[in-house]
Write a protein that holds these residues in place. Structure first.
Motif, short mmCIF file in Angstrom:
data_model
loop_
_atom_site.label_atom_id
_atom_site.label_comp_id
_atom_site.label_asym_id
_atom_site.label_seq_id
_atom_site.Cartn_x
_atom_site.Cartn_y
_atom_site.Cartn_z
N ARG A 114 41.38 22.13 8.43
CA ARG A 114 41.78 21.84 6.87
C ARG A 114 41.58 22.79 6.03
NH1 ARG A 114 37.72 21.92 3.47
NH2 ARG A 114 35.68 22.36 4.75
N PHE A 125 24.13 24.91 5.67
CA PHE A 125 25.41 25.19 5.91
C PHE A 125 26.51 25.23 4.64
CE2 PHE A 125 25.17 23.26 10.40
CZ PHE A 125 25.21 24.58 10.90
N ASP A 179 24.09 26.26 16.72
CA ASP A 179 24.62 26.47 15.32
C ASP A 179 26.22 26.26 14.97
OD1 ASP A 179 22.07 27.09 15.05
OD2 ASP A 179 22.33 29.42 14.44
N LYS A 238 30.41 20.16 10.65
CA LYS A 238 30.08 19.76 9.28
C LYS A 238 31.23 20.18 8.34
CE LYS A 238 27.67 20.75 5.47
NZ LYS A 238 26.35 20.78 4.72
N ALA A 239 31.94 21.46 8.59
CA ALA A 239 32.81 21.68 7.95
C ALA A 239 34.33 21.25 8.43
CB ALA A 239 33.07 23.44 8.07
N ASN A 285 22.25 26.74 9.18
CA ASN A 285 21.66 25.29 9.19
C ASN A 285 20.25 25.62 9.02
OD1 ASN A 285 21.46 26.48 11.59
ND2 ASN A 285 21.67 24.49 12.65
N ILE A 308 33.34 26.02 1.72
CA ILE A 308 34.30 26.10 2.74
C ILE A 308 33.97 24.74 3.52
CG2 ILE A 308 34.74 28.52 2.84
CD1 ILE A 308 33.77 28.79 5.46
N GLU A 309 32.80 24.27 3.40
CA GLU A 309 32.50 22.96 4.06
C GLU A 309 33.26 21.84 3.39
OE1 GLU A 309 30.17 25.50 3.52
OE2 GLU A 309 29.83 25.98 5.49
N GLY A 310 33.66 22.17 2.07
CA GLY A 310 34.30 20.95 1.45
C GLY A 310 33.45 20.24 0.47
N GLU A 350 27.51 22.71 15.45
CA GLU A 350 27.04 21.91 14.18
C GLU A 350 27.61 22.14 13.14
OE1 GLU A 350 22.95 21.58 12.55
OE2 GLU A 350 22.41 21.58 14.75
N TRP A 351 28.04 23.55 12.85
CA TRP A 351 28.77 23.92 11.54
C TRP A 351 30.20 23.60 11.54
CZ3 TRP A 351 32.82 27.25 10.70
CH2 TRP A 351 33.15 27.26 9.19
#
Lengths: 379, 79
Positions: free
Chosen positions: B79, A219, B49, B56-57, A193, A235-237, B52-53
């Motif tokens: 997912r 990210f 971190d 977000k993911a 991030n 991979i976060e979409g 948060e990640w």
């Protein structure tokens, strides 16, 4: 006779060999010690030049030299790619079938890029971490008329941690100089991030990127690239379309190290101070192959070579090995438009970038020439 | 008692930032949807971190547990 074998003909291996040969000259002359450097190619390549090669600002004659020319005359040079290391028998086995016994071994074999680990990257992405990659990118940049250029850090850790930032800054300058900046959208992506793994460098770089109109995505972990549609999928979409992708691929230690049982999760487990390979008293590792939380950078290999050479010389003379590596790192950072800054840090002290200047850029260009003295162990 | 089964646990203690997060990302990339991965970190940055990640993911942070000097993050690939 004690045999020191150094695997790797990059900065770390070359400096270690030269410092040892200088220090142990009496023992070598008396045939008490032999130093052999084993490398996979007869030429030494100064890899930081690739960043400049991508912009046509250097040529192979400036960054390639015969390895023999760089080595102390007392160092035996062996060009034989390593097939495996037999730590039990204390032998290095070459692809030629020859084996090389050692009393002490230094593993300085570097890192390599593995773009094929990311689906679509080898087909659709450019990179500047190899000579061929830099030359290909140079041609692409000459032909590029406009669109979206993405500099995407895909693999962490990678060689020269500030190089992707430098690439972004230099691309900005490149297109401005040609009056094409308004036809190019520049995007820089990073897996965590912030824009760099080191918090101090990230804090410095984020406003520098913004000031140049370089969009950032954080990210951002690349899962695959669709070469037909020219789209990155994370991979976060999220997705990101590009016209030119400069992707920093995943890296790994040379495969012979894994085959020799000397790696853990891809890198060589190394003591952060003594630089001995964990569990192997007679093997040292330095430079890009280690698992240390330090930059995979030439300066690190150079500083580590000093420690390893001092400790090996001491041990070969039956004295205690007292030198310790403290995480020292030094990196120039090109910021484009013929300016640069630098960072210096170690395990205890974080970097503090100074304002970029022409003087520092010139210092970097001067260092690119002085490097050949570094490799010889002179500076 | 926790109502999940940890499929894989990564010991990233001693690894400096962003090591633990990158280890978690690698492990989740390789995992199947619904599987649970845990990562142990001693890096203070991970406390910010990693959650948060994960958000977000679009994955699920099932637990954040103190384990001696380390923190254990338990994450489900959602997912």
């Amino acid at each position: 006779m004690d045999d020191v074998v150094i695997v790797g003909g990059g900065v770390g291996g070359t400096v270690t060999a030269n410092l040892l040969a200088e220090e142990l000259a009496p023992e070598i002359a008396a045939s008490k010690v032999r130093i052999r450097l084993i490398t996979d190619r007869p030429e030494h390549i100064y890899k930081p030049a690739f960043l400049y090669a991508a912009f046509g600002r250097t040529a192979p004659r400036a960054y390639r030299r015969p390895q023999r020319e760089l080595l102390h005359p007392a160092v035996e040079l062996v060009v034989d790619p390593v097939n495996r290391i037999d730590a039990g028998q204390r032998q290095v086995i070459g692809e030629s079938g020859k084996s090389y016994d050692y009393s002490y071994l230094v593993v300085a074999a570097g890192a390599r890029v593995v773009p094929q680990r990311t689906p679509g990257l080898a087909e659709a992405g450019e990179q500047f971490y190899t000579e061929e990659g830099a030359q290909r990118l140079y041609k692409k940049l000459q032909d590029f008329t406009g669109g979206t250029v993405v500099v995407s850090v895909i693999g962490v850790p990678h060689m020269c941690p500030v190089a992707p930032l430098e690439m972004a800054f230099m691309l900005d300058a490149f297109f401005r100089e040609r009056g094409r900046r308004d036809q190019v959208e520049l995007v820089y992506t990073y897996p965590i991030n912030r824009v760099h793994s080191n918090p101090a460098i990230a804090a410095w770089a984020a406003p520098e990127l913004a000031a140049r109109g370089i969009r950032t995505e954080t990210f951002f972990n690349v899962e695959r690239i669709d070469p037909q549609r020219k789209v990155i999928e994370t991979i976060e979409g999220t997705t990101l379309a590009f016209d030119l992708l400069i992707g920093i691929p995943e890296h790994e230690a040379p495969p012979f190290l894994e085959a020799s049982g000397l790696t853990d999760a891809g890198w060589v487990p190394t003591d952060r101070h003594t630089l001995q390979v964990k569990g192997h008293d007679r093997i040292y590792a330095l430079g890009d192959v280690t698992d240390l939380p330090v930059s995979k950078a030439g300066s690190v290999a150079h500083y580590q070579a000093n420690v390893v050479a001092q400790n090996l010389a001491a041990r070969l003379r039956g004295r205690p090995a007292l030198a310790r590596y403290n995480g020292k790192t030094f990196c120039f950072i090109e910021t484009g438009a013929d300016k640069a800054t630098y960072v210096e840090f170690d395990y205890e002290n974080p970097p503090q970038p100074v304002p970029a200047s022409r003087w520092i850029h010139w210092a970097k260009l001067a260092y690119n020439q002085t490097y050949w003295m570094t490799a010889r162990g002179v500076v | 008692m926790a109502d999940y089964v940890v499929h894989r646990e990564i010991d990233a203690r001693g690894s400096a930032c962003p090591g633990p997060l990158m280890e978690l990302i690698r492990a989740l990339k390789a995992a199947e949807k619904g599987q649970v991965v845990a990562v142990l970190s001693t890096d203070q940055g991970s406390k910010v971190d990693i959650p948060e990640w994960v958000e977000k993911a679009g994955h699920k942070l099932l637990a954040t547990e103190e384990d001696g000097e380390a923190t254990r993050f338990v994450v489900e690939k959602a997912r």
